[in-house]
Write an enzyme that holds these catalytic residues in place. Sequence first.
Site, PDB file in Angstrom:
ATOM      1  N   ASP A   1      -5.427   2.608  -1.963  1.00  0.00           N
ATOM      2  CA  ASP A   1      -6.403   3.440  -0.974  1.00  0.00           C
ATOM      3  C   ASP A   1      -6.460   5.031  -0.784  1.00  0.00           C
ATOM      4  O   ASP A   1      -6.267   5.510  -1.108  1.00  0.00           O
ATOM      5  CB  ASP A   1      -5.285   3.070   0.327  1.00  0.00           C
ATOM      6  N   MET A  56      -9.590   7.305  -0.073  1.00  0.00           N
ATOM      7  CA  MET A  56     -10.416   8.020   0.547  1.00  0.00           C
ATOM      8  C   MET A  56     -11.137   9.521   0.593  1.00  0.00           C
ATOM      9  O   MET A  56     -10.745  10.263  -0.251  1.00  0.00           O
ATOM     10  CB  MET A  56      -9.579   8.867   1.608  1.00  0.00           C
ATOM     11  N   MET A  94     -10.426  -5.495   8.068  1.00  0.00           N
ATOM     12  CA  MET A  94      -9.100  -4.468   8.455  1.00  0.00           C
ATOM     13  C   MET A  94      -8.586  -4.734   9.630  1.00  0.00           C
ATOM     14  O   MET A  94      -9.308  -5.132  10.991  1.00  0.00           O
ATOM     15  CB  MET A  94      -9.832  -3.145   8.769  1.00  0.00           C
ATOM     16  N   HIS A 122      -1.589  -2.543  -3.548  1.00  0.00           N
ATOM     17  CA  HIS A 122      -2.774  -2.021  -2.860  1.00  0.00           C
ATOM     18  C   HIS A 122      -3.532  -0.317  -2.986  1.00  0.00           C
ATOM     19  O   HIS A 122      -2.448   0.039  -2.267  1.00  0.00           O
ATOM     20  CB  HIS A 122      -3.161  -2.000  -1.435  1.00  0.00           C
ATOM     21  N   ASP A 178      -5.371  -6.180   5.632  1.00  0.00           N
ATOM     22  CA  ASP A 178      -5.204  -4.659   5.875  1.00  0.00           C
ATOM     23  C   ASP A 178      -5.608  -3.848   7.025  1.00  0.00           C
ATOM     24  O   ASP A 178      -6.161  -4.137   7.602  1.00  0.00           O
ATOM     25  CB  ASP A 178      -6.332  -3.785   4.769  1.00  0.00           C
ATOM     26  N   GLY A 179      -3.967  -3.789   7.168  1.00  0.00           N
ATOM     27  CA  GLY A 179      -3.336  -2.349   8.308  1.00  0.00           C
ATOM     28  C   GLY A 179      -3.016  -3.332   9.370  1.00  0.00           C
ATOM     29  O   GLY A 179      -3.426  -4.138   9.473  1.00  0.00           O
ATOM     30  N   GLY A 210       0.837   2.862   9.348  1.00  0.00           N
ATOM     31  CA  GLY A 210       1.512   2.855  10.489  1.00  0.00           C
ATOM     32  C   GLY A 210       0.784   2.353  11.889  1.00  0.00           C
ATOM     33  O   GLY A 210       1.497   2.251  12.974  1.00  0.00           O
ATOM     34  N   HIS A 213      -9.279  -0.282  -2.859  1.00  0.00           N
ATOM     35  CA  HIS A 213      -9.563  -0.351  -1.610  1.00  0.00           C
ATOM     36  C   HIS A 213     -10.364   1.442  -1.493  1.00  0.00           C
ATOM     37  O   HIS A 213      -9.780   2.078  -1.472  1.00  0.00           O
ATOM     38  CB  HIS A 213      -8.779  -0.304  -0.242  1.00  0.00           C
ATOM     39  N   SER A 220       3.395   0.326   5.817  1.00  0.00           N
ATOM     40  CA  SER A 220       4.757   1.517   6.927  1.00  0.00           C
ATOM     41  C   SER A 220       5.480  -0.721   6.747  1.00  0.00           C
ATOM     42  O   SER A 220       6.729   0.263   6.775  1.00  0.00           O
ATOM     43  CB  SER A 220       3.853   1.601   7.826  1.00  0.00           C
ATOM     44  N   MET A 259     -12.612   3.311   0.623  1.00  0.00           N
ATOM     45  CA  MET A 259     -12.489   3.903   1.981  1.00  0.00           C
ATOM     46  C   MET A 259     -13.184   5.606   1.427  1.00  0.00           C
ATOM     47  O   MET A 259     -13.420   6.887   1.907  1.00  0.00           O
ATOM     48  CB  MET A 259     -11.370   4.130   3.193  1.00  0.00           C
ATOM     49  N   SER A 319       0.872  -1.348   0.239  1.00  0.00           N
ATOM     50  CA  SER A 319       0.582   0.157   0.056  1.00  0.00           C
ATOM     51  C   SER A 319       1.066   1.530   0.063  1.00  0.00           C
ATOM     52  O   SER A 319       1.537   1.172   0.417  1.00  0.00           O
ATOM     53  CB  SER A 319      -0.880  -0.387   0.898  1.00  0.00           C
TER      54      SER A 319
END
Length: 226
Positions: free
Chosen positions: A36, A38, A138, A34, A176-177, A146, A67, A199, A69, A9
């Site tokens: 993201d 938002m 998630m 991936h 994810d995350g 991070g 993804h 991260s 969001m 990501s």
Amino acid sequence: MAAIKIAPSFLTADLGRLAEEVRTVEAAGADYLHLDVMDGHFVPPITFGALVIEAVRKVSRLPLDVHLMIEQPERQLEAFAEAGGDILNVHVEACSDLRPVLEKIKSLGRRAGVCLNPDTPISAIEAVLGEADQIIVMGVNPGWGGQPLQPGTLPKVRSLRALLDERGLAPDIEIDGGVKVNNAASCAQAGAGVLVAGSVVFNDKASVAENMRALREVLATIEAQA
Ligand code: DX5
Ligand code: ZN
């Protein structure tokens, strides 16, 4: 155990050098990219939209794992499909009726993914498990890279894996995350086949290639076991 996919990501990458960062993770063995998206409503930050997906599409042949969001994702599906997204992942929390949204993604010739926030129970998607090509569990509250992996994540992945097995369904489970070198093996053992790596891959401690290698090494130890 089948090879675990790694999906870098770009939230903590250098977005001013996005094409280069894409080539670097691709050369380091990424399986998916991936991305993201938002919107500032579903989550507080705003990142990027279909134009950036299109730009990434031009510099990579890897599957683009988008993804979303965003609120009302059904309004944007054509745009992300046309931009070159391969897997379009929507949040159950953002859809009043999930089934037609997943059907629409598939009618666009794309793979349909559904995402669950840490506080959302598996029961929220139980009725549409047969429609999903991928389920994203998630590991953090969405919005920022991070963060540490939330402790409820692995038990949730185990329960989901058991439920899918019981029903004879085989969508991919992606976490994810919060994936790190020291928990990646446990994530895979819990039943995830795809790990998003933000991260842990893009940081200033080591190069992308070294970070990808470290992840691959811990995953290789459990892939060899099964
Ligand atoms: C969080 C994003 C994730 C995030 C992962 O809202 O959906 O994809 O970038 O970042 P790390 O791996 O740093 O938790
Ligand atoms: Zn994500």
